[in-house]
Motif scaffolding. Structure first.
Motif, PDB file in Angstrom:
ATOM      1  N   ALA A   1       0.846  -1.193   0.000  1.00  0.00           N
ATOM      2  CA  ALA A   1       0.000   0.000   0.000  1.00  0.00           C
ATOM      3  C   ALA A   1       0.884   1.245   0.000  1.00  0.00           C
TER       4      ALA A   1
ATOM      5  N   ARG B   1      -5.737   5.850   4.127  1.00  0.00           N
ATOM      6  CA  ARG B   1      -7.194   5.998   4.052  1.00  0.00           C
ATOM      7  C   ARG B   1      -7.679   6.705   5.312  1.00  0.00           C
TER       8      ARG B   1
ATOM      9  N   ARG C   1      -6.257  -1.335   5.035  1.00  0.00           N
ATOM     10  CA  ARG C   1      -5.296  -0.420   4.398  1.00  0.00           C
ATOM     11  C   ARG C   1      -5.670  -0.232   2.927  1.00  0.00           C
ATOM     12  N   ALA C   2      -5.138   0.802   2.330  1.00  0.00           N
ATOM     13  CA  ALA C   2      -5.424   1.103   0.926  1.00  0.00           C
ATOM     14  C   ALA C   2      -4.939  -0.019   0.026  1.00  0.00           C
TER      15      ALA C   2
ATOM     16  N   GLN D   1      -3.955   2.127  -5.200  1.00  0.00           N
ATOM     17  CA  GLN D   1      -4.333   3.482  -4.778  1.00  0.00           C
ATOM     18  C   GLN D   1      -3.076   4.309  -4.553  1.00  0.00           C
TER      19      GLN D   1
ATOM     20  N   ASP E   1      -3.875   9.527  -1.012  1.00  0.00           N
ATOM     21  CA  ASP E   1      -4.682   9.355   0.189  1.00  0.00           C
ATOM     22  C   ASP E   1      -6.156   9.542  -0.158  1.00  0.00           C
ATOM     23  N   SER E   2      -7.019   8.831   0.543  1.00  0.00           N
ATOM     24  CA  SER E   2      -8.456   8.960   0.307  1.00  0.00           C
ATOM     25  C   SER E   2      -9.155   9.406   1.583  1.00  0.00           C
TER      26      SER E   2
END
Length: 197
Positions: A31, A35, A122-123, A127, A130-131
């Motif tokens: 990752a 997030r 976790r992302a 990705q 950052d989301s």
């Protein structure tokens, strides 16, 4: 099962290429982004409704949702999505909040543990950035998710209390570590607008 090593089929590993290939494949599954999960409790609703569809937001509940929407908008974050419960009070809360956030949203009525496994992780390795995601749900769901994410005994959720329209902010780093930034924040609401029904 989200650790990069668990995502690689080690039986297919080429023995000749060795550790360099393994490191390269591991990087592909790691990752890279963080997030941010915002768990929003639905606003106050009519608890005396005999049918689920009759448990609509009260006038105060509609004000709470407006205040929560304004607070989320004031954070200046680009929210990637909104997920909400299918119950009337969560749908109405989402409709009001989403007016302040020009983003697409999704609906999901998953059970609590299934929701935890599906959303709190976790992302994905794909990705890159950052989301910031919003989940509008219920106090029991939020309390359970917070305890599970922080690896507290699940029974501990009974000791937590959340106001209507409150914001809980979880951060999930690329290495899988979880931090609780806020729990049940309603500091943005005037005292006479805060309820727990």
């Amino acid at each position: 099962m989200r650790e990069p090593l668990s995502l690689i089929n080690l039986k297919k590993r080429n023995v000749e290429s060795g550790e360099d290939e393994l490191a390269s494949r591991l990087d592909h599954y790691k990752a890279k982004a963080t997030r941010h999960i915002f768990l929003i409790r639905h606003s106050q609703y009519h608890v005396d409704g005999s049918l689920e569809k009759d448990r609509t937001l009260t006038p105060l509940g509609r004000e709470q949702a407006e205040l929560t929407g304004l607070r989320l908008a004031s954070l200046g974050l680009k929210f990637n999505k909104i997920v909400h419960s299918s119950m009337t009070r969560a749908v109405e809360t989402t409709d009001i909040i989403s007016k302040h956030l020009p983003e697409q949203y999704y609906e999901d009525g998953a059970r609590i543990e299934a929701a935890f496994r599906n959303y709190i992780h976790r992302a994905d390795a794909k990705q890159e950035e950052d989301s910031y995601e919003i989940f509008i749900c219920h106090a029991n769901v939020i309390r359970y998710i917070v305890c599970r994410a922080l690896q507290f005994p699940p029974e501990g959720w009974l000791r937590l209390s959340l106001n209507n329209g409150s914001i809980t902010h979880l951060v999930i780093r690329p290495n899988g570590r979880v931090a609780l930034r806020t729990l049940g924040d309603t500091g943005f609401m005037p005292p006479d607008k805060i309820t727990r029904s």
